[in-house]
Design an enzyme around this catalytic site. Structure first.
Site, short mmCIF file in Angstrom:
data_model
loop_
_atom_site.label_atom_id
_atom_site.label_comp_id
_atom_site.label_asym_id
_atom_site.label_seq_id
_atom_site.Cartn_x
_atom_site.Cartn_y
_atom_site.Cartn_z
N TYR A 165 0.84 -1.20 0.00
CA TYR A 165 0.00 0.00 0.00
C TYR A 165 0.88 1.25 0.00
O TYR A 165 0.65 2.19 -0.76
CB TYR A 165 -0.89 -0.07 1.25
CG TYR A 165 -1.88 1.04 1.43
CD1 TYR A 165 -3.12 1.02 0.77
CD2 TYR A 165 -1.63 2.10 2.29
CE1 TYR A 165 -4.05 2.03 0.97
CE2 TYR A 165 -2.55 3.10 2.48
CZ TYR A 165 -3.76 3.07 1.83
OH TYR A 165 -4.68 4.07 2.04
N LYS A 169 1.05 4.07 -2.84
CA LYS A 169 0.70 5.46 -2.52
C LYS A 169 1.85 6.41 -2.85
O LYS A 169 1.63 7.55 -3.24
CB LYS A 169 0.27 5.58 -1.06
CG LYS A 169 -1.06 4.88 -0.73
CD LYS A 169 -2.18 5.35 -1.64
CE LYS A 169 -3.56 5.05 -1.10
NZ LYS A 169 -4.62 5.38 -2.09
N1 LIG Z 1 -10.08 6.07 5.13
C1 LIG Z 1 -8.92 6.64 5.39
O1 LIG Z 1 -8.65 7.11 6.51
C2 LIG Z 1 -7.87 6.71 4.32
C3 LIG Z 1 -6.57 7.10 4.70
C4 LIG Z 1 -5.60 7.23 3.71
C5 LIG Z 1 -5.93 6.99 2.37
N2 LIG Z 1 -7.19 6.59 2.04
C6 LIG Z 1 -7.48 6.33 0.63
O2 LIG Z 1 -8.70 6.94 0.27
C7 LIG Z 1 -9.35 6.13 -0.73
C8 LIG Z 1 -10.77 5.77 -0.30
O3 LIG Z 1 -10.72 5.02 0.90
P1 LIG Z 1 -12.03 4.66 1.75
O4 LIG Z 1 -11.59 4.63 3.17
O5 LIG Z 1 -13.16 5.51 1.33
O6 LIG Z 1 -12.25 3.13 1.27
P2 LIG Z 1 -13.60 2.27 1.04
O7 LIG Z 1 -13.18 0.87 1.20
O8 LIG Z 1 -14.70 2.81 1.90
O9 LIG Z 1 -13.97 2.56 -0.48
C9 LIG Z 1 -13.14 2.14 -1.52
C10 LIG Z 1 -13.99 1.91 -2.74
O10 LIG Z 1 -13.14 1.53 -3.83
C11 LIG Z 1 -13.80 0.51 -4.58
N3 LIG Z 1 -12.83 -0.30 -5.32
C12 LIG Z 1 -11.90 -1.15 -4.80
N4 LIG Z 1 -11.21 -1.75 -5.77
C13 LIG Z 1 -11.69 -1.28 -6.94
C14 LIG Z 1 -11.36 -1.51 -8.29
N5 LIG Z 1 -10.40 -2.40 -8.64
N6 LIG Z 1 -12.04 -0.84 -9.24
C15 LIG Z 1 -13.00 0.07 -8.90
N7 LIG Z 1 -13.38 0.31 -7.64
C16 LIG Z 1 -12.72 -0.34 -6.66
C17 LIG Z 1 -14.54 -0.31 -3.53
O11 LIG Z 1 -15.59 -1.07 -4.12
C18 LIG Z 1 -15.02 0.78 -2.58
O12 LIG Z 1 -16.31 1.22 -2.93
C19 LIG Z 1 -8.43 4.91 -0.94
O13 LIG Z 1 -7.56 5.14 -2.02
C20 LIG Z 1 -7.64 4.85 0.34
O14 LIG Z 1 -6.42 4.19 0.17
C21 LIG Z 1 -8.16 6.44 2.99
#
Ligand SMILES: NC(=O)c1ccc[n+]([C@@H]2O[C@H](COP(=O)([O-])OP(=O)(O)OC[C@H]3O[C@@H](n4cnc5c(N)ncnc54)[C@H](O)[C@@H]3O)[C@@H](O)[C@H]2O)c1
Length: 307
Positions: A165, A169
């Site tokens: 990851y 990133k």
């Molecule tokens: N939640 C946090 O605190 C946090 C922190 C750092 C980074 N992020 C990043 O923010 C983004 C969103 O995270 P989140 O927490 O909302 O996650 P989440 O799991 O709630 O949502 C992720 C979405 O991506 C979709 N997805 C996964 N693989 C896919 C693919 N191959 N093709 C199309 N869609 C796909 C999933 O179906 C899901 O709806 C991610 O990139 C995550 O790495 C989140």
């Protein structure tokens, strides 16, 4: 509606859940036509379904907005193409893309399988490339250019149990900076958000997180996709909802020239490097110690409460 994105066409990958869903809804509320692109998978990328993308499209339409769904895997080139084509075929343009789709496959580096590494890099890093490439090809030719918005993480600095990851990133930061570098002349901006929000992805993080609701990330995303931010490019912003921070730009800090014959020997480096350019402070190790201490205290408190 305040209309920060009035008349624009925006695609949001990962738009079916969490942070992406918040951004898709906010873009529509700000007047954009929205492609909700989501493969509808579990947190580790299994069991695809078109339901989550369809549900967000229905929500946008019920509120009077315009949206279409694409339920493919963003790591595939043809899906990046389909996402952009959905906007261009339906509304004639693609003004912005927010690449929010993501998965986690957590494992210590020495136990991580090739498949766990490749899968995470494919969804995150290649999943940005597929969409950026297709969008940039249209944006560079259309009047008004466009905006590319990537989603990195504070974990790009380092991660103990998610090297896959973290590597993806970090790659997203470099990919986005390269897009900004190459596309500025075409009026295309490219920036990243490193978000923190309470979603299914963050709920098992074993230390205290500074994070609010997934919807809290949307205002910064909308701003970066809007005309008001057209001159902002190659930036990385942390966003926790209540706090936004800008990251430094990578640059050399200090240098040392070779004395003997113009090239270094190992001995000269060993003699001079520590006292001249030295090495840089590593705040990540202090963070790790703080987190380990917090986790140990939490565990001790839980054990005390249970006894
Ligand atoms: N939640 C946090 O605190 C946090 C922190 C750092 C980074 N992020 C990043 O923010 C983004 C969103 O995270 P989140 O927490 O909302 O996650 P989440 O799991 O709630 O949502 C992720 C979405 O991506 C979709 N997805 C996964 N693989 C896919 C693919 N191959 N093709 C199309 N869609 C796909 C999933 O179906 C899901 O709806 C991610 O990139 C995550 O790495 C989140």
């Amino acid at each position: 509606m305040s209309g920060h994105l009035e008349g624009k066409s925006i695609a949001v990958t990962g738009g079916g859940n969490g942070i992406g869903r918040g951004i898709a809804l906010a873009c529509a509320a700000e007047g954009a036509n929205v492609v909700v692109a989501d493969y509808g998978v579990s947190m580790d990328g299994q069991d695809p379904s078109s339901e989550v993308a369809d549900a967000v499209v229905a929500e946008i339409r019920a509120a009077g907005g315009n949206a279409v769904a694409v339920a493919g895997d963003v790591s595939k080139m043809e899906v990046g193409q389909q996402i952009v084509a959905a906007a261009v075929d339906t509304w004639g343009r693609i003004d912005g893309v927010a690449c929010v789709a993501g998965i986690v496959r957590e494992r210590m580096l020495f136990n991580m399988s090739e498949e766990e590494f490749d899968h995470v890099v494919a969804v995150h890093l290649k999943g940005h490339f597929t969409v950026y490439k297709a969008a940039a090809a249209v944006m560079r030719k259309q009047e008004g250019g466009g905006s590319l918005l990537g989603f990195t993480s504070g974990a790009f600095v380092a991660s103990t149990a998610q090297a896959n990851y973290s590597a993806a990133k970090g790659g997203i930061v470099s990919l986005t900076r390269s897009a900004a570098f190459a596309l500025r002349r075409y009026g295309v901006s490219a920036n990243c958000i490193a978000p923190a929000a309470m979603t299914r992805m963050s709920e098992n993080v074993p230390f205290e997180m500074e994070a609010g609701a997934p919807e809290d990330i949307a205002p910064l995303a909308v701003y970066l996709l809007s005309d008001g931010a057209r001159d902002i490019t190659a930036q990385i912003y942390t966003c926790t909802g209540r706090r936004i921070a800008v990251w430094n730009q990578p640059a050399e800090l200090r240098h040392l020239w070779a004395q003997q014959d113009g090239v270094f020997t190992v001995d000269e480096i060993a003699d001079r490097l520590p006292a001249t350019i030295g090495d840089e402070e590593m705040p990540m190790f202090a963070d790790l110690e703080r987190r380990m201490k917090e986790m140990a205290e939490k565990k001790a408190a839980e054990e005390a409460a249970a006894s």
